[in-house]
Scaffold this active site. Structure first.
Site, PDB file in Angstrom:
ATOM      1  N   HIS A  82       6.525 -31.896   8.295  1.00  0.00           N
ATOM      2  CA  HIS A  82       5.931 -30.577   8.042  1.00  0.00           C
ATOM      3  C   HIS A  82       4.912 -30.627   6.907  1.00  0.00           C
ATOM      4  O   HIS A  82       3.978 -29.832   6.868  1.00  0.00           O
ATOM      5  CB  HIS A  82       7.028 -29.558   7.733  1.00  0.00           C
ATOM      6  CG  HIS A  82       8.059 -29.460   8.811  1.00  0.00           C
ATOM      7  ND1 HIS A  82       7.748 -29.057  10.089  1.00  0.00           N
ATOM      8  CD2 HIS A  82       9.379 -29.773   8.821  1.00  0.00           C
ATOM      9  CE1 HIS A  82       8.834 -29.095  10.841  1.00  0.00           C
ATOM     10  NE2 HIS A  82       9.837 -29.537  10.094  1.00  0.00           N
ATOM     11  N   HIS A  93       9.329 -24.810   7.350  1.00  0.00           N
ATOM     12  CA  HIS A  93       8.310 -25.580   8.071  1.00  0.00           C
ATOM     13  C   HIS A  93       6.892 -25.354   7.553  1.00  0.00           C
ATOM     14  O   HIS A  93       6.076 -26.276   7.605  1.00  0.00           O
ATOM     15  CB  HIS A  93       8.347 -25.232   9.565  1.00  0.00           C
ATOM     16  CG  HIS A  93       9.518 -25.843  10.278  1.00  0.00           C
ATOM     17  ND1 HIS A  93       9.588 -25.952  11.648  1.00  0.00           N
ATOM     18  CD2 HIS A  93      10.680 -26.379   9.806  1.00  0.00           C
ATOM     19  CE1 HIS A  93      10.743 -26.535  12.002  1.00  0.00           C
ATOM     20  NE2 HIS A  93      11.422 -26.788  10.889  1.00  0.00           N
ATOM     21  N   CYS A 118       2.904  -3.434   3.894  1.00  0.00           N
ATOM     22  CA  CYS A 118       2.088  -2.291   4.279  1.00  0.00           C
ATOM     23  C   CYS A 118       2.767  -1.671   5.497  1.00  0.00           C
ATOM     24  O   CYS A 118       3.957  -1.929   5.728  1.00  0.00           O
ATOM     25  CB  CYS A 118       0.624  -2.669   4.514  1.00  0.00           C
ATOM     26  SG  CYS A 118       0.298  -3.759   5.910  1.00  0.00           S
ATOM     27  N   ARG A 142       1.478 -31.257   8.180  1.00  0.00           N
ATOM     28  CA  ARG A 142       0.882 -30.074   8.821  1.00  0.00           C
ATOM     29  C   ARG A 142       0.449 -29.039   7.777  1.00  0.00           C
ATOM     30  O   ARG A 142      -0.603 -28.393   7.920  1.00  0.00           O
ATOM     31  CB  ARG A 142       1.887 -29.483   9.815  1.00  0.00           C
ATOM     32  CG  ARG A 142       2.184 -30.470  10.936  1.00  0.00           C
ATOM     33  CD  ARG A 142       3.451 -30.182  11.675  1.00  0.00           C
ATOM     34  NE  ARG A 142       3.742 -31.269  12.624  1.00  0.00           N
ATOM     35  CZ  ARG A 142       4.879 -31.393  13.290  1.00  0.00           C
ATOM     36  NH1 ARG A 142       5.852 -30.505  13.132  1.00  0.00           N
ATOM     37  NH2 ARG A 142       5.065 -32.393  14.123  1.00  0.00           N
ATOM     38  N   ASP A 152       0.867  -1.178   0.000  1.00  0.00           N
ATOM     39  CA  ASP A 152       0.000   0.000   0.000  1.00  0.00           C
ATOM     40  C   ASP A 152       0.905   1.230   0.000  1.00  0.00           C
ATOM     41  O   ASP A 152       2.127   1.130  -0.182  1.00  0.00           O
ATOM     42  CB  ASP A 152      -1.017  -0.040   1.157  1.00  0.00           C
ATOM     43  CG  ASP A 152      -0.386   0.211   2.530  1.00  0.00           C
ATOM     44  OD1 ASP A 152       0.859   0.336   2.609  1.00  0.00           O
ATOM     45  OD2 ASP A 152      -1.140   0.278   3.522  1.00  0.00           O
ATOM     46  N   THR A 206       2.379  -2.100   8.798  1.00  0.00           N
ATOM     47  CA  THR A 206       2.767  -3.140   9.760  1.00  0.00           C
ATOM     48  C   THR A 206       3.055  -4.486   9.112  1.00  0.00           C
ATOM     49  O   THR A 206       3.619  -5.376   9.757  1.00  0.00           O
ATOM     50  CB  THR A 206       1.629  -3.370  10.770  1.00  0.00           C
ATOM     51  OG1 THR A 206       0.467  -3.767  10.028  1.00  0.00           O
ATOM     52  CG2 THR A 206       1.336  -2.115  11.581  1.00  0.00           C
TER      53      THR A 206
HETATM   54  C1  RB5 Z   1      -2.116   2.459   6.617  1.00  0.00           C
HETATM   55  O1  RB5 Z   1      -2.203   3.619   7.398  1.00  0.00           O
HETATM   56  C2  RB5 Z   1      -1.940   1.241   7.502  1.00  0.00           C
HETATM   57  O2  RB5 Z   1      -3.110   0.989   8.216  1.00  0.00           O
HETATM   58  C3  RB5 Z   1      -1.534   0.039   6.687  1.00  0.00           C
HETATM   59  O3  RB5 Z   1      -0.382   0.325   5.977  1.00  0.00           O
HETATM   60  C4  RB5 Z   1      -1.230  -1.241   7.437  1.00  0.00           C
HETATM   61  O4  RB5 Z   1      -0.348  -1.003   8.496  1.00  0.00           O
HETATM   62  C5  RB5 Z   1      -2.402  -2.043   7.850  1.00  0.00           C
HETATM   63  O5  RB5 Z   1      -2.253  -3.174   8.360  1.00  0.00           O
END
Ligand code: RB5
Length: 149
Positions: A137, A102, A69, A140, A12, A71
């Site tokens: 593995h 795995h 993205c 699984r 993103d 996170t």
């Molecule tokens: C965007 O602000 C943020 O929410 C996105 O990049 C991401 O971290 C969502 O999981």
């Protein structure tokens, strides 16, 4: 270039610079990079980018995928909704190796607001260098696949 060296990248708006760094890094290693954007920093919605990359992998067009993205979490959640996708978020190289050895992960997710560019590239290297071990593995992973319905 063989089909087994084709990899899709997507992100993103929060991870465009990281994605471009990953693209240059793995292209230099001989991977055919299918970078499906986005190309501008305009705010966008990570689920559609995670889904688009996941469909390239699920269809067999690309062997692997790397998505990013802020996170790494949201785009990973979206990708894992696509049948056949096993995607993990990694913030360390050990996990990046293990999700292939795995879990036979076919996608890696990174958080550009969590890991710096240098660490992100090391994580990518660990992911790409690892191979699924099979054996116990495989049982699984088959159980994970069965959850696809
Ligand atoms: C965007 O602000 C943020 O929410 C996105 O990049 C991401 O971290 C969502 O999981």
């Amino acid at each position: 270039m063989t089909a087994s060296k084709r990899i899709v990248l997507s992100s993103d708006h929060a991870a465009i610079q990281h994605r471009q760094a990953v693209a240059a890094h793995i292209a230099a290693q001989g991977w055919e990079v299918v970078d499906i954007g986005p190309t501008t920093a305009e705010s966008t919605h990570y689920p559609k980018h995670g889904e688009a990359a996941a469909r390239r992998v699920a269809s067999g067009d690309c062997q692997l995928g790397i998505i990013l993205c802020g996170t790494g979490q949201g785009i990973m959640m979206a990708a894992n909704k696509v049948k056949g996708i096993r995607c993990g978020v990694c913030t360390d190289t050990f996990s990046a190796r293990m999700i292939r050895e795995h879990n036979d992960a076919n996608m890696l997710s990174l958080g550009a607001r969590v890991v710096g560019e240098g660490l992100a590239l090391d994580i990518v290297d660990a992911f790409l260098a690892a191979r699924f071990e099979g054996g116990r593995h495989a049982t699984r992973v088959e159980m994970i696949k069965a959850l696809d319905g």
